[in-house]
Motif scaffolding. Structure first.
Motif, short mmCIF file in Angstrom:
data_model
loop_
_atom_site.label_atom_id
_atom_site.label_comp_id
_atom_site.label_asym_id
_atom_site.label_seq_id
_atom_site.Cartn_x
_atom_site.Cartn_y
_atom_site.Cartn_z
N VAL B 35 0.88 -1.07 0.03
CA VAL B 35 0.11 0.04 -0.06
C VAL B 35 0.86 1.34 -0.02
O VAL B 35 1.94 1.46 0.95
CB VAL B 35 -0.97 -0.03 1.31
N GLY B 36 0.74 2.01 -1.07
CA GLY B 36 1.66 3.25 -1.01
C GLY B 36 2.98 2.98 -1.31
O GLY B 36 3.34 2.05 -2.08
N TYR B 37 4.03 3.34 -0.29
CA TYR B 37 5.34 2.92 -0.46
C TYR B 37 5.58 1.77 0.67
O TYR B 37 6.93 1.49 0.68
CB TYR B 37 6.33 4.10 -0.31
N SER B 38 4.70 0.98 1.36
CA SER B 38 4.96 0.15 2.22
C SER B 38 4.60 -1.24 1.79
O SER B 38 3.64 -1.29 0.74
CB SER B 38 4.02 0.73 3.29
N ILE B 39 5.11 -2.06 2.23
CA ILE B 39 4.93 -3.57 1.92
C ILE B 39 4.06 -4.07 3.20
O ILE B 39 4.46 -4.08 4.44
CB ILE B 39 5.95 -4.64 1.95
N TYR B 40 2.83 -4.53 2.81
CA TYR B 40 2.09 -5.14 3.96
C TYR B 40 2.64 -6.51 4.34
O TYR B 40 2.70 -6.96 5.45
CB TYR B 40 0.60 -5.35 3.61
#
Lengths: 262, 221
Positions: B35-40
């Motif tokens: 999500v966005g620049y993050s990894i879930y």
């Protein structure tokens, strides 16, 4: 059963406190072709007689898979049974969709019973003319229920419904105490035997009976006709052998089981 | 980071690819959920087995993907009860299209590829947009890395125009092993430049003997 002035519609009580339409509906179940169910701690078996209306036609479907862990056998108005099976299937699918787990059998039979009850209290409806043997396996174990047109349901170790089912019930009453310990194959054999009892003399072949089983590691499915024929043949061989041999072959150790009354 | 107060979708990234062969079908999807620049999570399967010979890979919003998969699985059960058999791949393809178009005015934010074997045992791949427009093709890619992958597949697999005569098969003459190798190569390439693609790629191969699954590591950055 006699015709009287209190049996015209289901919303009329008789002076004796009976709803005749509901009782007439239960008569319809007794007229249907026989169905039997047996249960052990790990498996449940359903068997039905395939009655064809004439030599030219095929028999009606009386055993329905409701879900991997639930199946039903019906007796009575098969059209009503088909419609109710569709309802049961939908209930299972919807429950699994929301809760990602199989619908417990006891919940399903309550919903079915409530649905049947509605038809006993509406002047524009009629009771379902079909009895259902609901076989299921859930966290609480193996179950066999009988749902009546009246909206009642009962749990059984073994039961038989439909025409000439009394013969099967007598057979099952003699042996039911040991069913919990029966192996899968013994359960199937006894189910076939119970069906044989309802035929009372008519020749039993795999073509006129349908057998289905479900178990802990076994999704509900119909048993192949070839295997049923083998079981029938082995039963017939047992009958030809002298009566003393019968207890030997009965591994369940149902002590004191009467030799096969044929 | 919603764009508006009532924005209900999210793009979880990821890429799906499928190739149809003469007697097999390979479908692959990476396993990264972002999500966005993050990894879930690095370990999320975008592939769902719908029927014996039919597999769905979905990229886009994974909430809608899950709901769509559950919906299709439930409808498939009903089909099996009524028809006493599993849904074939082209049947499922039409069904998926109908299911997507049903929500034409509040779409599933999903970019789907359906792969499997048709009734002749030939590989088939169906590619979809978010509202159910679909087409049977010889290969397809969807998702954030699709733009990097499709040109490579075009170069390697594209068959001559269907307008030419004599008519040519859409399926590739590649063997199963070559197709799987090609998939591994394109995923490794897409991982290099697409931030949403990486971690692992799940490759599913459907052929006459059944369904087989493979996992391959990809760059984690």
């Amino acid at each position: 059963m006699f015709r009287n002035q209190y049996d015209t519609d289901v919303t009329t009580w008789s002076p004796a406190g009976r709803l005749f339409q509901v009782e007439y509906a239960m008569e319809a179940v007794k007229q249907g072709a026989a169905a039997v169910g047996l249960r052990s701690t790990s498996h449940v078996v359903l068997a039905t007689v395939n009655k064809a209306t004439s030599d030219l036609s095929s028999y009606q479907k009386k055993v329905f898979k409701v879900d991997d862990h639930i199946g039903v056998a019906i007796s009575g108005l098969t059209a009503d049974g088909r419609v109710l099976s569709r309802y049961l299937r939908n209930e299972c699918i919807n429950h699994a969709f929301v809760y990602e787990s199989p619908l417990p059998v006891s919940r399903l039979v309550v919903r079915l019973a409530d649905k049947a009850q509605v038809c006993t209290q509406r002047s524009w409806k009629r009771p379902y003319g079909v009895g259902l043997l609901v076989a299921g396996l859930d966290e609480t174990g193996a179950h066999l229920y009988y749902n009546c047109p009246s909206g009642n349901y009962f749990e059984y170790q073994a039961f038989a419904i439909g025409s000439r089912s009394q013969a099967a019930k007598t057979f099952l009453e003699r042996r039911f105490e040991s069913f919990n310990n029966y192996s899968r194959d013994e359960l199937i054999k006894d189910a076939v035997f119970a069906i044989k009892e309802t035929l009372q003399g008519e020749k039993l072949t795999s073509a006129i009976c349908t057998v289905a089983i479900l178990g802990k590691d076994e999704a509900f499915h119909l048993i192949d006709q070839k295997i049923i024929q083998e079981i029938i043949d082995s039963i017939e061989i047992k009958e030809d052998a002298p009566a003393e041999q019968a207890p030997e072959q009965d591994e369940a150790g149902s002590s004191g089981a009467a030799p096969m009354d044929i | 980071m919603a764009l508006r107060g009532d924005w209900v979708y999210e793009n979880n990234g990821g890429t799906c690819v499928a190739i149809a062969g003469s007697d097999y079908c390979v479908i692959a999807a990476d396993t990264r959920l972002s999500v966005g620049y993050s990894i879930y999570t690095r370990d999320y399967s975008k592939i769902c087995k719908l029927a014996d010979k039919c597999v769905l890979a979905t990229s886009g919003f994974q909430g809608d993907m899950k709901a769509l998969q559950k919906n299709l699985a439930a409808r498939h059960l009903i089909y099996q009860h009524q028809h006493n058999k599993q849904m074939g791949c082209p049947v499922m393809a039409q069904h998926l299209s109908n299911t997507l178009y049903y929500k034409r005015f509040f779409p599933y934010y999903t970019f789907n590829i359906l792969g499997g074997l048709d009734s002749d045992g030939k590989g088939c791949v169906f590619t979809y947009d978010a509202v159910g427009s679909y087409e049977r093709v010889g290969y397809s890619a969807q998702g954030t890395g699709a733009g990097l992958i499709i040109p490579v597949l075009d170069n390697q697999l594209k068959s001559p125009s269907p307008l030419l005569l004599p008519a040519k098969d859409a399926v590739t003459p590649l063997s199963e092993v070559e197709a799987v190798d090609l998939l591994k190569d394109v995923f490794a390439s897409a991982t290099e430049r697409d931030i949403y693609t990486g971690d692992k790629v799940e490759i599913v191969v459907i052929n006459a003997s059944g369904i087989r699954q493979e996992l391959m590591e990809l760059r984690k950055d």
